[in-house]
Design a protein around this motif. Structure first.
Motif, PDB file in Angstrom:
ATOM      1  N   ARG A 143       0.968  -1.412  -0.085  1.00 58.73           N
ATOM      2  CA  ARG A 143       0.005   0.028  -0.033  1.00 58.73           C
ATOM      3  C   ARG A 143       0.976   1.218  -0.035  1.00 58.73           C
ATOM      4  O   ARG A 143       0.457   2.273  -0.606  1.00 58.73           O
ATOM      5  CB  ARG A 143      -0.942   0.083   1.315  1.00 58.73           C
ATOM      6  N   TYR A 165      -3.467 -10.568  -1.815  1.00 64.20           N
ATOM      7  CA  TYR A 165      -3.542  -9.291  -2.505  1.00 64.20           C
ATOM      8  C   TYR A 165      -5.036  -8.760  -2.956  1.00 64.20           C
ATOM      9  O   TYR A 165      -5.251  -7.487  -2.617  1.00 64.20           O
ATOM     10  CB  TYR A 165      -2.608  -9.223  -3.523  1.00 64.20           C
ATOM     11  N   GLU A 166      -6.043  -9.774  -2.749  1.00 61.08           N
ATOM     12  CA  GLU A 166      -7.293  -9.286  -2.943  1.00 61.08           C
ATOM     13  C   GLU A 166      -7.850  -8.553  -1.661  1.00 61.08           C
ATOM     14  O   GLU A 166      -8.441  -7.667  -1.658  1.00 61.08           O
ATOM     15  CB  GLU A 166      -8.265 -10.469  -3.152  1.00 61.08           C
ATOM     16  N   LYS A 169      -6.098  -5.291  -1.678  1.00 64.74           N
ATOM     17  CA  LYS A 169      -6.831  -4.099  -2.497  1.00 64.74           C
ATOM     18  C   LYS A 169      -7.960  -3.573  -1.849  1.00 64.74           C
ATOM     19  O   LYS A 169      -8.543  -2.646  -2.055  1.00 64.74           O
ATOM     20  CB  LYS A 169      -7.024  -5.013  -3.701  1.00 64.74           C
ATOM     21  N   SER A 170      -8.888  -4.756  -1.265  1.00 62.03           N
ATOM     22  CA  SER A 170     -10.224  -4.141  -0.458  1.00 62.03           C
ATOM     23  C   SER A 170      -9.678  -3.006   0.649  1.00 62.03           C
ATOM     24  O   SER A 170     -10.948  -2.520   0.702  1.00 62.03           O
ATOM     25  CB  SER A 170     -10.907  -5.246   0.085  1.00 62.03           C
ATOM     26  N   LEU A 180      -6.705   2.852  -6.496  1.00 62.27           N
ATOM     27  CA  LEU A 180      -6.598   1.819  -7.506  1.00 62.27           C
ATOM     28  C   LEU A 180      -6.926   2.507  -8.742  1.00 62.27           C
ATOM     29  O   LEU A 180      -6.284   2.100  -9.932  1.00 62.27           O
ATOM     30  CB  LEU A 180      -7.647   0.849  -7.224  1.00 62.27           C
TER      31      LEU A 180
END
Length: 272
Positions: free
Chosen positions: A117, A138-139, A142-143, A150
């Protein structure tokens, strides 16, 4: 909380880790029967991903506080300040070794982006590539990122395999970072780990890797290995003859000669 923490410390860092390692090794044997072409790294990542899906917490992965609550309570979510404070020491390490916003950067073993991040926010658009064995990690990361980040930064993510490694190579990354990954790689898979790193390197690449450094290579936890310098250099030299590499201590407040310690392995290709 204290009871749960003590139980964890006993079975993962204290004298009880040897008991835990027997259980881990047995589970790995079962895993190999089901997935014969995989290694310990696949088992390690897959087992953690399965636990996270069931709502458990992990020390460095996921979006929940580690060992929070009582023995029977569910783990609570990390707040925004806790999320943003994670991984800063590794991010600062990358900056110290010369990472610039315009560089292409591969985060090998990116996990749930505790370092990623910071890298994504720092790097220019489309300059970040996060790789890990399973996409679950990584999902989750990403959340936890703002949607605008993003959209603007356009980070890339993929699972580790020969095709994605080749694609990463074509991006000619200046930096390949692998933080707190090598300590989870058993000696029998050390060459594979380094081969993957080397496959992405060009003459302009720097690989910055942290690892548990000891005088003698040894298993020191159920899923943790400390490595001596000689074994690391032997593996590197067996794979390539055109590499420059050096090791330096990460935590400089300790004496350089003290062991075990967290160390930094720097690798560059040299024109020979």
């Amino acid at each position: 909380m204290k009871i749960k923490q003590r139980v964890f410390e006993f079975f993962n860092k204290g004298i009880g880790w040897r008991i835990t390692s027997l259980v881990v090794d047995f589970k790995f044997l079962i895993w190999k029967i089901k997935y014969p072409q995989t290694g310990f790294s696949d088992f390690y990542a897959g087992s953690i991903a399965s636990r996270l899906r069931r709502g458990h917490s992990h020390k460095t992965l996921g979006n929940k506080k580690f060992l929070s609550g009582s023995l029977i309570a569910d783990s609570t979510q990390l707040d925004q300040s806790e999320i943003e404070s994670r991984g800063t020491k590794y991010f600062n390490l990358a900056i110290r070794y010369g990472l610039k916003p315009e560089h292409n950067c591969v985060d090998y073993g990116c996990g749930s982006l505790r370092v990623g991040r910071h890298l994504i926010n720092y790097l220019q658009s489309e300059k970040y590539l996060g790789l890990d064995i399973v996409s679950d990690f990584y999902e989750i990361g990403k959340s936890l990122l703002p949607e605008q980040t993003l959209e603007v930064k356009k980070p890339q993510f993929n699972t580790i395999n020969p095709i994605t490694l080749e694609a990463a190579t074509l991006q000619v990354p200046q930096f390949i970072l692998s933080f707190a990954v090598l300590k989870h790689i058993p000696p029998r898979e050390l060459d594979t780990y380094f081969a993957n790193i080397f496959s992405m390197m060009s003459l302009n690449s720097h690989a910055v890797i942290t690892f548990n450094h000891a005088r003698k290579t040894a298993r020191t936890g159920a899923k943790i290995w400390d490595y001596c310098q000689d074994d690391i250099f032997t593996s590197i030299c067996s794979l390539s003859s055109d590499l420059y590499f050096s090791i330096s201590p990460f935590y400089t407040e300790h004496k350089e000669e003290s062991f075990p310690r967290i160390s930094i392995l720097l690798i560059r290709r040299q024109n020979v």
